[in-house]
Motif scaffolding. Sequence first.
Motif, short mmCIF file in Angstrom:
data_model
loop_
_atom_site.label_atom_id
_atom_site.label_comp_id
_atom_site.label_asym_id
_atom_site.label_seq_id
_atom_site.Cartn_x
_atom_site.Cartn_y
_atom_site.Cartn_z
N ASN A 93 0.83 -1.21 0.00
CA ASN A 93 0.00 0.00 0.00
C ASN A 93 0.87 1.26 0.00
OD1 ASN A 93 0.93 0.29 2.67
ND2 ASN A 93 -0.85 -0.78 3.51
N SER A 94 0.23 2.40 0.14
CA SER A 94 0.97 3.67 0.08
C SER A 94 1.96 3.80 1.23
CB SER A 94 -0.01 4.84 0.08
OG SER A 94 -0.83 4.81 1.25
N GLN A 95 1.62 3.27 2.41
CA GLN A 95 2.55 3.34 3.54
C GLN A 95 3.79 2.49 3.27
OE1 GLN A 95 3.33 0.73 5.92
NE2 GLN A 95 4.71 2.10 7.04
N HIS A 96 3.58 1.33 2.66
CA HIS A 96 4.72 0.46 2.31
C HIS A 96 5.61 1.15 1.29
CE1 HIS A 96 1.85 -3.07 3.42
NE2 HIS A 96 2.55 -2.70 4.48
N ARG A 97 5.02 1.85 0.32
CA ARG A 97 5.81 2.52 -0.70
C ARG A 97 6.61 3.68 -0.10
NH1 ARG A 97 1.21 0.96 -3.67
NH2 ARG A 97 0.10 2.91 -3.23
N ARG A 98 6.02 4.39 0.86
CA ARG A 98 6.78 5.46 1.54
C ARG A 98 7.95 4.87 2.32
NH1 ARG A 98 1.57 7.58 2.49
NH2 ARG A 98 1.53 6.64 4.58
N SER A 99 7.69 3.76 3.02
CA SER A 99 8.75 3.11 3.79
C SER A 99 9.86 2.60 2.86
CB SER A 99 8.17 1.94 4.60
OG SER A 99 9.17 1.30 5.36
N ALA A 100 9.46 2.10 1.67
CA ALA A 100 10.45 1.63 0.71
C ALA A 100 11.31 2.78 0.21
CB ALA A 100 9.75 0.94 -0.47
N ALA A 101 10.68 3.93 -0.06
CA ALA A 101 11.43 5.09 -0.53
C ALA A 101 12.43 5.55 0.51
CB ALA A 101 10.47 6.22 -0.89
N GLU A 102 12.04 5.52 1.78
CA GLU A 102 12.95 5.91 2.85
C GLU A 102 14.12 4.94 2.97
OE1 GLU A 102 10.49 6.05 6.27
OE2 GLU A 102 9.38 7.85 5.63
N ALA A 103 13.89 3.68 2.60
CA ALA A 103 14.95 2.67 2.67
C ALA A 103 15.77 2.61 1.40
CB ALA A 103 14.33 1.30 2.95
N GLY A 104 15.42 3.43 0.40
CA GLY A 104 16.15 3.42 -0.87
C GLY A 104 15.80 2.25 -1.75
N LEU A 105 14.58 1.70 -1.60
CA LEU A 105 14.14 0.55 -2.40
C LEU A 105 13.20 1.01 -3.51
CD1 LEU A 105 13.31 -1.98 0.47
CD2 LEU A 105 15.49 -1.69 -0.75
N ALA A 106 13.25 0.32 -4.62
CA ALA A 106 12.33 0.60 -5.72
C ALA A 106 10.97 0.00 -5.40
CB ALA A 106 12.88 0.03 -7.02
N CYS A 107 9.94 0.48 -6.09
CA CYS A 107 8.58 -0.03 -5.91
C CYS A 107 8.08 -0.60 -7.23
CB CYS A 107 7.64 1.08 -5.45
SG CYS A 107 8.07 1.79 -3.83
#
Length: 268
Positions: A93-107
Amino acid sequence: MTSTITPHTASPCFQLKGSMVTLMTLELYRYDENLLRQQFQGLLANAPRFFENTPVVVGLEHLHNPEDAIDLKRLAHLCAGFGINLIAIRGGNSQHRRSAAEAGLACLAAQPQAVTRKLPANAPQRNKTSSIGKNAKVTPIHQNEMAFDEQAGQQASAPSFEEPKVISTPVRSGQQVYHNGDLILTGPVSAGAEILAGGNIHAYGPFRGRALAGVNGNSKARIFCTHFEAELVSIHGHYKLAVSMDKSLWKKAVQVYMDQDSLILKRL
């Protein structure tokens, strides 16, 4: 066809190429940091070389609670300690995508769910062409440009298969061979090598590496070895490690196949 973009200069420093990359998927059912650590430790205790700086995508489509919060920066740090390099998340979801961006991960987009349709007996058959090249590629592990995902069997369309490919040279540790059809190996396969096939695997020399058949969703694929010493065998994503195999099969002629949801290893 592979598309490329090259800077319009006399001496370009780079070229952008569209390609398919081999990736392992970590399907996450629930996020429990302590339990994940214990299970990674248990896996590596049985197969210390299972992860060797492996790029991995975290699949979030099968979370028991899709709204669970996941600290992907902490998850990436935990995985790195076991040789797993998280590079992206899939779904979420959108929260997971924000967390991924903070970790430097692609979505990446969520993987389509399987749709099973029964065609009429007189339905015309469609010809399909494979996007994989005609020749099997032998490359350093985790650096090949072939498409492989053990979860590909969940896709709605069944893959087409190519003609069998024969590899007559030894496959050494650190190499990977992939072919979207049957693979026939007449030479030895060393520990630390990976053999991946969309169809069956036939190994006529000593086999000490990892054999993964039916990687594109073919649960009917089989593995045949005349001298069996595999580190890991897998069909359609179901796998067994050497530590859990019957040692009476060691150095014998063996076949591996699926019986419903069970992976069977049996003397030839």
